[in-house]
Design a protein around this motif. Sequence first.
Motif, PDB file in Angstrom:
ATOM      1  N   ALA A   1      43.168  20.869  36.816  1.00 25.19           N
ATOM      2  CA  ALA A   1      42.651  21.382  38.088  1.00 25.19           C
ATOM      3  C   ALA A   1      41.211  20.936  38.280  1.00 25.19           C
ATOM      4  N   GLY A   2      40.840  20.715  39.521  1.00 24.99           N
ATOM      5  CA  GLY A   2      39.473  20.322  39.828  1.00 24.99           C
ATOM      6  C   GLY A   2      38.486  21.393  39.435  1.00 24.99           C
ATOM      7  N   LYS A   3      38.889  22.647  39.647  1.00 31.45           N
ATOM      8  CA  LYS A   3      38.061  23.729  39.136  1.00 31.45           C
ATOM      9  C   LYS A   3      38.884  24.980  38.933  1.00 31.45           C
ATOM     10  N   VAL A   4      38.361  25.824  38.068  1.00 33.54           N
ATOM     11  CA  VAL A   4      38.999  27.102  37.768  1.00 33.54           C
ATOM     12  C   VAL A   4      37.972  28.191  38.036  1.00 33.54           C
ATOM     13  N   GLU A   5      38.344  29.127  38.876  1.00 32.88           N
ATOM     14  CA  GLU A   5      37.455  30.256  39.172  1.00 32.88           C
ATOM     15  C   GLU A   5      38.016  31.524  38.541  1.00 32.88           C
ATOM     16  N   LEU A   6      37.122  32.437  38.246  1.00 33.44           N
ATOM     17  CA  LEU A   6      37.524  33.772  37.792  1.00 33.44           C
ATOM     18  C   LEU A   6      37.498  34.686  39.006  1.00 33.44           C
ATOM     19  N   HIS A   7      38.636  35.324  39.246  1.00 36.12           N
ATOM     20  CA  HIS A   7      38.776  36.159  40.446  1.00 36.12           C
ATOM     21  C   HIS A   7      39.168  37.576  40.067  1.00 36.12           C
ATOM     22  N   GLU A   8      38.926  38.465  40.960  1.00 36.32           N
ATOM     23  CA  GLU A   8      39.451  39.824  40.816  1.00 36.32           C
ATOM     24  C   GLU A   8      40.069  40.263  42.136  1.00 36.32           C
ATOM     25  N   MET A   9      41.028  41.166  42.016  1.00 37.50           N
ATOM     26  CA  MET A   9      41.669  41.741  43.189  1.00 37.50           C
ATOM     27  C   MET A   9      41.396  43.222  43.174  1.00 37.50           C
ATOM     28  N   LYS A  10      41.134  43.732  44.319  1.00 40.16           N
ATOM     29  CA  LYS A  10      40.843  45.159  44.398  1.00 40.16           C
ATOM     30  C   LYS A  10      41.482  45.739  45.638  1.00 40.16           C
ATOM     31  N   MET A  11      42.032  46.920  45.467  1.00 43.20           N
ATOM     32  CA  MET A  11      42.508  47.655  46.631  1.00 43.20           C
ATOM     33  C   MET A  11      41.305  48.295  47.311  1.00 43.20           C
ATOM     34  N   GLU A  12      41.230  48.077  48.595  1.00 40.94           N
ATOM     35  CA  GLU A  12      40.240  48.822  49.385  1.00 40.94           C
ATOM     36  C   GLU A  12      41.048  49.552  50.433  1.00 40.94           C
ATOM     37  N   GLY A  13      41.289  50.833  50.183  1.00 40.70           N
ATOM     38  CA  GLY A  13      42.239  51.557  51.013  1.00 40.70           C
ATOM     39  C   GLY A  13      43.604  50.930  50.832  1.00 40.70           C
ATOM     40  N   GLU A  14      44.226  50.507  51.908  1.00 37.58           N
ATOM     41  CA  GLU A  14      45.563  49.910  51.851  1.00 37.58           C
ATOM     42  C   GLU A  14      45.493  48.399  51.679  1.00 37.58           C
ATOM     43  N   ILE A  15      44.317  47.875  51.592  1.00 38.51           N
ATOM     44  CA  ILE A  15      44.127  46.432  51.673  1.00 38.51           C
ATOM     45  C   ILE A  15      43.781  45.861  50.313  1.00 38.51           C
ATOM     46  N   MET A  16      44.495  44.791  49.908  1.00 38.50           N
ATOM     47  CA  MET A  16      44.191  44.090  48.673  1.00 38.50           C
ATOM     48  C   MET A  16      43.251  42.945  48.997  1.00 38.50           C
ATOM     49  N   LYS A  17      42.131  42.905  48.316  1.00 41.66           N
ATOM     50  CA  LYS A  17      41.176  41.828  48.551  1.00 41.66           C
ATOM     51  C   LYS A  17      40.922  41.076  47.262  1.00 41.66           C
ATOM     52  N   MET A  18      40.656  39.785  47.390  1.00 38.66           N
ATOM     53  CA  MET A  18      40.361  38.953  46.227  1.00 38.66           C
ATOM     54  C   MET A  18      38.979  38.366  46.382  1.00 38.66           C
ATOM     55  N   ARG A  19      38.257  38.343  45.287  1.00 34.28           N
ATOM     56  CA  ARG A  19      36.962  37.662  45.345  1.00 34.28           C
ATOM     57  C   ARG A  19      36.626  37.053  44.000  1.00 34.28           C
ATOM     58  N   GLU A  20      35.734  36.080  44.050  1.00 34.04           N
ATOM     59  CA  GLU A  20      35.291  35.436  42.822  1.00 34.04           C
ATOM     60  C   GLU A  20      34.377  36.385  42.057  1.00 34.04           C
ATOM     61  N   ILE A  21      34.566  36.403  40.722  1.00 35.79           N
ATOM     62  CA  ILE A  21      33.685  37.186  39.860  1.00 35.79           C
ATOM     63  C   ILE A  21      32.520  36.285  39.477  1.00 35.79           C
ATOM     64  N   LYS A  22      31.370  36.594  39.965  1.00 33.47           N
ATOM     65  CA  LYS A  22      30.201  35.766  39.648  1.00 33.47           C
ATOM     66  C   LYS A  22      29.599  36.221  38.325  1.00 33.47           C
ATOM     67  N   GLY A  23      29.209  35.263  37.518  1.00 33.64           N
ATOM     68  CA  GLY A  23      28.494  35.611  36.289  1.00 33.64           C
ATOM     69  C   GLY A  23      29.402  35.921  35.114  1.00 33.64           C
ATOM     70  N   GLY A  24      30.705  35.703  35.245  1.00 31.53           N
ATOM     71  CA  GLY A  24      31.599  35.846  34.109  1.00 31.53           C
ATOM     72  C   GLY A  24      32.145  37.251  33.946  1.00 31.53           C
ATOM     73  N   ILE A  25      33.048  37.372  32.959  1.00 32.65           N
ATOM     74  CA  ILE A  25      33.741  38.639  32.698  1.00 32.65           C
ATOM     75  C   ILE A  25      33.271  39.169  31.346  1.00 32.65           C
TER      76      ILE A  25
END
Length: 177
Positions: free
Chosen positions: A97-121
Motif C-alpha cells: 500500500a502507498g500508505k497505512v494510516e491508524l484510524h479509530e471509529m467512534k459512535m457519536e449518538g447514532e452515527i459511526m465516525k472514523m478518523r485518523e489517530i494522530k501521534g500513534g496508539i
Amino acid sequence: MNRNHAAALVISIGAFSLSVTGAIAQDSGAMKSMPGMHMDAAAAPAGSASAKLGDLDISGGYVRAMLPGQPVGGGYITIHNAGKTDDKLTSVTSSSAGKVELHEMKMEGEIMKMREIKGGIAIPAGATVTLAPNTMHMMFKQVKTPFKQGGTVPVMLMFDKAGMVDVNLPVVSARGN
Ligand SMILES: [Cu+2]
C-alpha cells in the motif's frame, strides 16, 4: 460521487466492514457517518499472524479481503505489552500500500465516525490493545493489488521503544473470517 450515492453503495454491499463505509465517506470529502451500522464480533480469525518484539506480544493480525471497487483495506491486530515501560505504536508501513494510516471509529449518538489517530496508539505497560473491526484499525490506502482472500499483506509495525517488526498478515474473507 455525492454523499447519498456513497451511502447507497455502502448499504448495498451489506454487512461488511465499517472501514469501507468510513473510507468512502472520507474519500467523497465528507468525513462522516453512516447511520444504522451494526457491530461485529472482534475475535481474530483462525490463522492470524503473531510476532514477538522485546516485551511486546503481537497476535491476531489479519486484513480483510477487499470488495470490488473498494478503495481501501482494513487491518487488525492485538498488541500486549508485557514489560514495565509504556510504548506506542507510532506508524505502520506496507509494501502492498502507498500508505497505512491508524484510524479509530467512534459512535457519536447514532452515527459511526472514523478518523485518523494522530501521534500513534499508546501501548501502556501491562496493557493489551486491540485493533479490531469497529474500533481502531490499520487503513491501507493506495493499495497496489486489492487484497484477496488467501494472500498475505506484509506490514512493518514501528514502536516508539521496542523498535520495528515485520509481520505478514493473512487476508481473510471480506466478512472477516
Ligand atoms: Cu479507517
